[in-house]
Design an enzyme around this catalytic site. Structure first.
Site, PDB file in Angstrom:
ATOM      1  N   HIS A 119       5.722  14.440  27.663  1.00 53.60           N
ATOM      2  CA  HIS A 119       6.261  14.383  26.302  1.00 53.60           C
ATOM      3  C   HIS A 119       5.916  15.671  25.545  1.00 53.60           C
ATOM      4  O   HIS A 119       6.772  16.278  24.895  1.00 53.60           O
ATOM      5  CB  HIS A 119       5.680  13.152  25.597  1.00 53.60           C
ATOM      6  CG  HIS A 119       5.988  13.058  24.140  1.00 53.60           C
ATOM      7  ND1 HIS A 119       6.974  12.233  23.627  1.00 53.60           N
ATOM      8  CD2 HIS A 119       5.431  13.685  23.068  1.00 53.60           C
ATOM      9  CE1 HIS A 119       7.003  12.363  22.307  1.00 53.60           C
ATOM     10  NE2 HIS A 119       6.087  13.229  21.943  1.00 53.60           N
ATOM     11  N   GLU A 120       4.675  16.096  25.671  1.00 54.82           N
ATOM     12  CA  GLU A 120       4.243  17.323  24.988  1.00 54.82           C
ATOM     13  C   GLU A 120       4.977  18.557  25.509  1.00 54.82           C
ATOM     14  O   GLU A 120       5.383  19.432  24.738  1.00 54.82           O
ATOM     15  CB  GLU A 120       2.734  17.512  25.154  1.00 54.82           C
ATOM     16  CG  GLU A 120       1.882  16.442  24.504  1.00 54.82           C
ATOM     17  CD  GLU A 120       2.221  16.278  23.052  1.00 54.82           C
ATOM     18  OE1 GLU A 120       2.513  17.275  22.382  1.00 54.82           O
ATOM     19  OE2 GLU A 120       2.224  15.135  22.575  1.00 54.82           O
ATOM     20  N   HIS A 164       8.256  18.980  23.960  1.00 51.10           N
ATOM     21  CA  HIS A 164       8.281  19.649  22.648  1.00 51.10           C
ATOM     22  C   HIS A 164       8.283  21.171  22.804  1.00 51.10           C
ATOM     23  O   HIS A 164       8.884  21.880  21.999  1.00 51.10           O
ATOM     24  CB  HIS A 164       7.073  19.241  21.812  1.00 51.10           C
ATOM     25  CG  HIS A 164       7.191  17.887  21.189  1.00 51.10           C
ATOM     26  ND1 HIS A 164       8.302  17.478  20.475  1.00 51.10           N
ATOM     27  CD2 HIS A 164       6.326  16.836  21.164  1.00 51.10           C
ATOM     28  CE1 HIS A 164       8.109  16.237  20.031  1.00 51.10           C
ATOM     29  NE2 HIS A 164       6.928  15.820  20.438  1.00 51.10           N
ATOM     30  N   GLU A 209      11.274  13.471  18.659  1.00 52.10           N
ATOM     31  CA  GLU A 209      10.377  12.607  19.432  1.00 52.10           C
ATOM     32  C   GLU A 209      11.127  11.903  20.563  1.00 52.10           C
ATOM     33  O   GLU A 209      10.634  11.814  21.686  1.00 52.10           O
ATOM     34  CB  GLU A 209       9.717  11.566  18.519  1.00 52.10           C
ATOM     35  CG  GLU A 209       8.789  12.139  17.468  1.00 52.10           C
ATOM     36  CD  GLU A 209       7.600  12.898  18.046  1.00 52.10           C
ATOM     37  OE1 GLU A 209       7.390  12.874  19.273  1.00 52.10           O
ATOM     38  OE2 GLU A 209       6.895  13.549  17.274  1.00 52.10           O
TER      39      GLU A 209
END
Ligand SMILES: [Zn+2]
Length: 262
Positions: free
Chosen positions: A131-132, A135, A190
């Site tokens: 997930h990071e 980003h 997100e």
């Protein structure tokens, strides 16, 4: 037995599960700029230059797990092969703090807090890391960092060195940390990062259901009274946790995966 140091930190939401992890930042308030804001633009390279400098400062001011630390070794194993992933240069470290959190910076630095590693299994941690990385890949981290640079008191100093990132003083870095702490990602950013993490799990031959169970772990943690203050902040930054669990679990089920037994 590992000693988890207390954090001094004021809150900083360098994104991620971001929640407001309590990373160390200078709590000095930002002085309102009294001069008219200059029209400052920063190239991507300049933003990355400042991000690298910022991360050096973060690593110097937070308890980075040494190489022989159990969690550091666990993270290194988890992320082997990910330092060069999807065209990104990434580096990973554990901060020995109790926060249940992780974040990525625009330069490709990913930091995972010990507290998160202690409540999640390896596959869930990998999902969070995915997930990071999402980003970073989606340039959310860069955009947020640029905004923090330009919105902080730095705006009078940034970009005035003739096109190269100049060395920032400790106080400037502290101000930057505060500005970063006040940034956040949108719901769509997100969701996109969740999908990226999901795809990363699949690419690593991990059951993508772990994306959903990672969020479930967070939700469970939020019910524990002891960590209530940290977790409430974390969940408040992700008010859509239930929905995100639903989206991720339904996608995994649809693609033929079964929920792993805990
Ligand atoms: Zn996120």
């Amino acid at each position: 037995m590992k000693t988890i140091q207390f954090t001094f930190f004021s809150m900083l939401a360098l994104m991620c599960l971001h929640a407001q992890a309590q990373f160390k930042v200078n709590t000095k308030s930002i002085k309102a700029a009294t001069t008219a804001a200059k029209a400052v633009t920063l190239s991507d390279d300049e933003v990355i230059g400042y991000a690298k400098e910022y991360m050096v400062w973060m690593d110097e001011n937070n308890p980075v797990a040494p190489d022989d630390d159990e969690l550091a070794q666990r993270l290194a194993k988890l992320t082997s092969g990910l330092t060069d992933y999807d065209g990104l240069n990434l580096n990973f470290k554990v901060y020995l703090v109790r926060d249940v959190n992780a974040f990525a910076c625009a330069d490709g630095s990913v930091r995972v807090c010990a507290g998160l590693m202690q409540v999640m299994d390896d596959n869930e941690v990998l999902g969070v890391i995915g997930h990071e990385i999402g980003h970073v890949k989606n340039k959310d981290s860069k955009d947020a960092f640029r905004t923090a640079l330009l919105s902080s008191a730095l705006k009078d100093g940034v970009g005035s060195q003739g096109g190269t990132a100049g060395a920032l003083s400790d106080s400037k870095l502290g101000e930057l940390g505060t500005a970063v702490a006040n940034s956040s990602f949108s719901r769509s950013q997100e969701s996109a990062a969740d999908l990226y993490g999901y795809a990363l799990l699949r690419a690593q031959d991990v059951n993508p259901w772990y994306m959903a169970t990672a969020f479930e772990s967070l939700a469970e943690q939020s019910e524990g009274a002891e960590k209530a203050s940290t977790m409430q902040r974390l969940m408040s930054s992700h008010p859509d946790t239930e929905k995100r669990i639903k989206v991720m679990s339904e996608k995994a089920t649809k693609e033929g995966f079964e929920k792993p037994a805990k």
